[in-house]
Design a protein around this motif. Structure first.
Motif, mmCIF file in Angstrom:
data_model
loop_
_atom_site.group_PDB
_atom_site.id
_atom_site.type_symbol
_atom_site.label_atom_id
_atom_site.label_comp_id
_atom_site.label_asym_id
_atom_site.label_seq_id
_atom_site.Cartn_x
_atom_site.Cartn_y
_atom_site.Cartn_z
ATOM 1 N N ARG A 103 36.248 32.924 29.758
ATOM 2 C CA ARG A 103 37.682 33.326 29.101
ATOM 3 C C ARG A 103 37.643 34.120 27.833
ATOM 4 N N ARG A 104 36.541 33.801 26.881
ATOM 5 C CA ARG A 104 36.461 34.521 25.808
ATOM 6 C C ARG A 104 36.002 36.139 25.964
ATOM 7 N N LEU A 105 34.896 36.368 27.087
ATOM 8 C CA LEU A 105 34.545 37.903 27.047
ATOM 9 C C LEU A 105 35.782 38.565 27.933
ATOM 10 N N GLY A 106 36.534 37.801 28.717
ATOM 11 C CA GLY A 106 37.862 38.303 29.257
ATOM 12 C C GLY A 106 38.820 39.028 28.271
ATOM 13 N N GLU A 107 38.980 38.253 27.224
ATOM 14 C CA GLU A 107 39.803 38.397 26.117
ATOM 15 C C GLU A 107 39.257 39.478 25.208
ATOM 16 N N LEU A 108 37.914 39.578 25.325
ATOM 17 C CA LEU A 108 37.235 40.777 24.304
ATOM 18 C C LEU A 108 37.211 42.023 25.187
ATOM 19 N N GLY A 109 37.623 41.966 26.291
ATOM 20 C CA GLY A 109 37.646 43.390 27.451
ATOM 21 C C GLY A 109 36.500 43.585 27.969
ATOM 22 N N TYR A 110 35.543 42.540 27.974
ATOM 23 C CA TYR A 110 34.263 42.745 28.820
ATOM 24 C C TYR A 110 34.513 42.827 30.295
ATOM 25 N N HIS A 111 33.579 43.546 31.361
ATOM 26 C CA HIS A 111 33.584 43.345 32.605
ATOM 27 C C HIS A 111 32.679 42.372 32.936
ATOM 28 N N THR A 112 32.988 41.382 33.398
ATOM 29 C CA THR A 112 32.232 40.147 33.717
ATOM 30 C C THR A 112 31.812 40.074 35.113
ATOM 31 N N VAL A 114 29.799 37.356 37.561
ATOM 32 C CA VAL A 114 29.189 35.976 37.644
ATOM 33 C C VAL A 114 28.166 35.867 38.785
ATOM 34 N N GLU A 115 27.140 35.599 38.663
ATOM 35 C CA GLU A 115 25.870 35.446 39.803
ATOM 36 C C GLU A 115 26.020 33.777 40.075
ATOM 37 N N THR A 116 26.545 33.652 41.238
ATOM 38 C CA THR A 116 26.552 32.335 41.779
ATOM 39 C C THR A 116 26.248 31.981 43.132
ATOM 40 N N ASN A 117 25.842 30.588 43.385
ATOM 41 C CA ASN A 117 25.509 30.241 44.652
ATOM 42 C C ASN A 117 26.542 29.965 45.529
ATOM 43 N N GLY A 118 27.805 29.947 44.852
ATOM 44 C CA GLY A 118 29.032 29.884 45.687
ATOM 45 C C GLY A 118 29.461 28.326 45.909
ATOM 46 N N THR A 119 28.848 27.512 45.332
ATOM 47 C CA THR A 119 29.026 25.842 45.701
ATOM 48 C C THR A 119 29.970 25.327 44.714
ATOM 49 N N ILE A 120 30.326 25.951 43.644
ATOM 50 C CA ILE A 120 31.193 25.354 42.604
ATOM 51 C C ILE A 120 32.311 26.526 42.296
ATOM 52 N N VAL A 121 33.583 26.164 42.462
ATOM 53 C CA VAL A 121 34.579 27.163 42.081
ATOM 54 C C VAL A 121 35.020 26.793 40.602
ATOM 55 N N PRO A 122 35.251 27.859 40.007
ATOM 56 C CA PRO A 122 35.814 27.601 38.617
ATOM 57 C C PRO A 122 37.663 27.328 38.804
ATOM 58 N N ASP A 123 38.076 27.085 37.321
ATOM 59 C CA ASP A 123 39.454 26.809 37.260
ATOM 60 C C ASP A 123 39.864 28.226 37.742
ATOM 61 N N ALA A 124 41.288 28.090 38.242
ATOM 62 C CA ALA A 124 41.877 29.533 38.669
ATOM 63 C C ALA A 124 42.384 30.577 37.730
ATOM 64 N N ASP A 125 42.181 29.808 36.213
ATOM 65 C CA ASP A 125 42.576 30.934 35.179
ATOM 66 C C ASP A 125 41.517 31.713 34.700
ATOM 67 N N VAL A 126 40.393 31.408 35.214
ATOM 68 C CA VAL A 126 39.071 31.861 34.626
ATOM 69 C C VAL A 126 38.745 33.379 35.181
ATOM 70 N N PRO A 127 38.887 34.279 34.102
ATOM 71 C CA PRO A 127 38.540 35.701 34.429
ATOM 72 C C PRO A 127 37.319 36.157 35.132
ATOM 73 N N ILE A 128 37.254 36.527 36.125
ATOM 74 C CA ILE A 128 35.852 36.983 36.700
ATOM 75 C C ILE A 128 36.025 38.339 37.282
ATOM 76 N N ALA A 129 35.530 39.568 36.746
ATOM 77 C CA ALA A 129 35.855 40.924 37.407
ATOM 78 C C ALA A 129 35.034 41.078 38.637
ATOM 79 N N LEU A 130 33.847 40.435 38.802
ATOM 80 C CA LEU A 130 33.155 40.430 40.069
ATOM 81 C C LEU A 130 32.504 39.236 40.177
ATOM 82 N N ALA A 131 32.852 38.442 41.422
ATOM 83 C CA ALA A 131 32.028 37.156 41.847
ATOM 84 C C ALA A 131 31.050 37.917 42.608
ATOM 85 N N SER A 132 29.666 37.532 42.253
ATOM 86 C CA SER A 132 28.746 38.161 42.842
ATOM 87 C C SER A 132 28.088 36.890 43.503
ATOM 88 N N VAL A 133 28.283 36.467 44.817
ATOM 89 C CA VAL A 133 28.260 35.004 45.553
ATOM 90 C C VAL A 133 26.833 35.163 46.538
#
Ligand SMILES: C[S@@+](CC[C@H](N)C(=O)[O-])C[C@H]1O[C@@H](n2cnc3c(N)ncnc32)[C@H](O)[C@@H]1O
Ligand SMILES: Nc1nc2[nH]cc(C(=O)O)c2c(=O)[nH]1
Ligand code: SF4
Ligand SMILES: [Mg+2]
Length: 257
Positions: A103-112, A114-133
């Motif tokens: 959330r903080r990085l999104g507010e600061l304008g960063y492209h984020t 997330v490298e993830t194994n795809g087993t845990i879904v974040p809250d819907a408001d969490v900004p992710i520019a690219l989900a790398s699943v």
């Protein structure tokens, strides 16, 4: 969904919003559709899986880290001249505070990314520019013969946890995403095909083949020399993308690369 950390919070860990950080460095994104883009990598420690081939052994099998509060993490990111941040691990989404960092990085304008194994879904408001699943296939399971610790103790838990089709479909629906499969050989392809069919059936969005990437298994140049052409041929045969592992080609996956 409650998020539980597999990393113990020791006495002396900072109060409030903090993460166990294994390493924080700048490099070229080595994998996926953004390969080659200068990026700051934030690597959290702790994972809910135990792939036998994990190239980040000290975040999964034997986690090591220093606790950093989010202010310190953001300050260190800002010291680098990069507008892309890659949050990885370990599994970054086991930590509730990863969501606050995003959330903080999104507010600061960063492209984020997330490298993830795809087993845990974040809250819907969490900004992710690219989900790398990177869903984990049966060939990742640490059966005794492949377990780096030799006892096969994690095999059953890994097997139970590694795929959650509903979670994978949610990633597909919510974010720009790539599905990046670690491929050890042609034996992996049937599982990739059937898993994709299940995700596509469960998601109410299109998942084009251009969002499906095959990545050769290999932590070293020597191992990649064995896998990369096999996997490139599979990408051609099946019509999926191939992704290199630039950081292995360039730096042999040395720490902080
Ligand atoms: C260390 S993981 C951390 C993020 C998350 N836990 C995951 O697995 O996606 C980062 C990326 O490296 C990939 N990876 C790990 N070990 C690998 C190996 N030996 N060869 C190829 N890719 C590997 C993972 O599949 C994932 O895409
Ligand atoms: N250069 C570089 N690119 C990467 N892309 C994903 C990585 C990861 O470990 O998640 C990674 C990494 O460790 N290094
Ligand atoms: S899920 Fe990712 S971090 Fe966890 S063991 Fe597998 S490759 Fe390593
Ligand atoms: Mg890596």
């Amino acid at each position: 969904m409650p998020v539980t950390s597999t990393v113990e919070r020791p006495d002396g860990a900072p109060e409030g919003d903090a993460l166990p950080i294994n390493e924080l460095f700048v490099s070229l994104q080595g994998e996926g559709t953004l390969a080659g883009v200068p990026s700051v990598f934030v690597r959290t420690s702790g994972c809910n899986l135990r792939c036998w081939f994990c190239d980040s052994y000290h975040t999964s099998w034997e986690p090591t880290h220093a606790w950093m509060d989010l202010d310190a993490i953001v300050e260190e990111i800002q010291e680098y001249d990069a507008d892309h941040v890659v949050l990885t691990g370990g599994e970054p989404l086991v930590h509730e505070s990863s969501q606050d960092l995003l959330r903080r990085l999104g507010e600061l304008g960063y492209h984020t990314t997330v490298e993830t194994n795809g087993t845990i879904v974040p809250d819907a408001d969490v900004p992710i520019a690219l989900a790398s699943v990177s869903p984990k296939l049966a060939s990742s399971t640490p059966v005794q013969e492949r377990d780096p610790k030799g006892d096969g103790e994690w095999a059953e838990r890994h097997e139970q946890r590694r795929i959650d089709v509903g979670a994978l479909a949610t990633f597909a629906e919510r974010y720009d995403r790539q599905f990046k499969f670690v491929v050890t050989g042609p034996e992996d392809m049937d599982e990739i095909e059937s898993l994709l069919a299940e995700i596509r059936a469960g998601a109410d969005v299109d998942i084009p083949d251009t969002d499906v990437l095959l990545m050769p298994e290999g932590q070293t140049r020597e191992r990649l020399a064995e896998t990369r052409n096999v996997v490139a041929d599979l990408a051609l045969e099946y019509g999926y993308r191939y992704t290199p592992r630039l950081h292995v080609d360039l730096w042999n996956d040395a720490p902080e690369t």
